[in-house]
Every structure is written in C-alpha cells, then in structure tokens.
Design a protein around this motif. Structure first.
Motif, PDB file in Angstrom:
ATOM      1  N   ARG A  23       0.846  -1.187   0.000  1.00 48.99           N
ATOM      2  CA  ARG A  23       0.000   0.000   0.000  1.00 48.99           C
ATOM      3  C   ARG A  23       0.887   1.245   0.000  1.00 48.99           C
ATOM      4  N   PRO A  24       0.402   2.342  -0.534  1.00 49.67           N
ATOM      5  CA  PRO A  24       1.212   3.576  -0.548  1.00 49.67           C
ATOM      6  C   PRO A  24       1.478   4.091   0.868  1.00 49.67           C
ATOM      7  N   ASP A  26       2.800   7.378   3.343  1.00 48.83           N
ATOM      8  CA  ASP A  26       2.604   8.817   3.376  1.00 48.83           C
ATOM      9  C   ASP A  26       3.883   9.565   3.013  1.00 48.83           C
ATOM     10  N   THR A  29       3.373  15.861  -0.491  1.00 55.30           N
ATOM     11  CA  THR A  29       3.066  16.185  -1.884  1.00 55.30           C
ATOM     12  C   THR A  29       2.431  17.565  -1.957  1.00 55.30           C
ATOM     13  N   ARG A  68       1.817  16.106  -6.529  1.00 58.02           N
ATOM     14  CA  ARG A  68       0.645  15.328  -6.128  1.00 58.02           C
ATOM     15  C   ARG A  68       0.486  14.128  -7.067  1.00 58.02           C
ATOM     16  N   ASP A  69       0.008  13.019  -6.564  1.00 55.74           N
ATOM     17  CA  ASP A  69      -0.186  11.738  -7.248  1.00 55.74           C
ATOM     18  C   ASP A  69       1.097  10.937  -7.388  1.00 55.74           C
ATOM     19  N   SER A  70       2.222  11.405  -6.824  1.00 60.12           N
ATOM     20  CA  SER A  70       3.404  10.557  -6.722  1.00 60.12           C
ATOM     21  C   SER A  70       3.122   9.553  -5.609  1.00 60.12           C
ATOM     22  N   VAL A  71       3.573   8.305  -5.777  1.00 62.52           N
ATOM     23  CA  VAL A  71       3.236   7.232  -4.836  1.00 62.52           C
ATOM     24  C   VAL A  71       4.514   6.529  -4.380  1.00 62.52           C
ATOM     25  N   ASN A  73       5.977   3.248  -1.982  1.00 62.09           N
ATOM     26  CA  ASN A  73       5.542   2.003  -1.353  1.00 62.09           C
ATOM     27  C   ASN A  73       6.563   1.413  -0.375  1.00 62.09           C
ATOM     28  N   HIS A  80       5.281  11.359 -10.318  1.00 58.75           N
ATOM     29  CA  HIS A  80       4.202  11.767 -11.218  1.00 58.75           C
ATOM     30  C   HIS A  80       4.435  13.200 -11.681  1.00 58.75           C
ATOM     31  N   GLU A  86       4.818   8.109 -15.717  1.00 58.22           N
ATOM     32  CA  GLU A  86       5.356   8.052 -14.367  1.00 58.22           C
ATOM     33  C   GLU A  86       6.739   7.421 -14.384  1.00 58.22           C
TER      34      GLU A  86
END
Length: 132
Positions: A23-24, A26, A29, A68-71, A73, A80, A86
C-alpha cells in the motif's frame, strides 16, 4: 512430516522484517508547479524512520516535496509529472532532482508535521533524471 511442515511455517512467519507494504506510504506532496525547476542537486533517496528524504552527494539532507499523485511504497517512488509517463525511482538510486527550495511560511502552513518529523531543507521536486 507434519511437525516439520508446521515448524517451517512458523519460522517462515517470523521472518517478515524485510517485507515492505504494497500500500502507498505517506509522503509530502503538493500541486505541480510549472517552471519550478531552478536548482539541480544530485544524490540519492533515503528512507529512515518513516521519512522519505534525499541526501545530496555532499551529505546535506533535503525533505523532498513531490508532485501530487506521486506514490511511495517503501522501496520505490513513482514520480508523477502531469502529462508525462510516471517515472520509478528506487531507494539509494543515485539521481538528479530539479526544483526549488520552499519558503518557510509555506512549509510551516502546509508541511509542518513532515518538517518536524523528518528534518532537512524542504525542496519541491519538479523534475528527476538519472545522475551522470
């Protein structure tokens, strides 16, 4: 035979310290800022004490603020950039980042928990490239 199988399963269940979550996690961003790539630094990503940081080649530590939307893990970050594919980045991979340091008032208003917990100079990342 059954005892051997159960013993193996119990031991295998205890050895999960190297597994990272899918899961991503925190990370800091912010909305993408076109034209923010004014400074370039080389170094590598670090992940210590639940903080994704960037250590420059000279040893200085930055707190990267990703678009924003960079992930992230736990082992890699999917960078992003709007309108572009990506880009995967790995922990300890040497890279060059372009962006700009953020004003203290903006950091205090938007990223105070990250700044307190992770330290480093807050730096908005606008572009990434492999280090030469």
């Amino acid at each position: 035979m059954r005892k051997v199988l159960w013993s193996f399963l119990l031991l295998a269940g205890c050895a999960t310290h190297g597994v990272h979550p899918l899961r991503p996690l925190d990370v800091a961003t912010a909305p993408y800022a076109e034209g923010a790539a004014v400074d370039e630094v080389s170094g590598s990503l670090t992940y210590d004490d639940h903080c994704l940081g960037f250590r420059e080649l000279d040893g200085q530590r930055l707190l990267p603020i990703w678009p924003r939307d960079s992930v992230f893990n736990g082992t890699s970050l999917m960078f992003h950039r709007p309108g572009k594919a990506e880009q995967p980045l790995l922990i300890n991979q040497e890279i060059a980042i372009r962006g700009e340091p953020l004003p203290a008032a903006y950091v205090q208003a938007n990223f105070a928990p990250y700044a307190r917990r992770c330290g480093g100079v807050p730096f908005f990342v606008a572009e990434v490239a492999p280090a030469d």
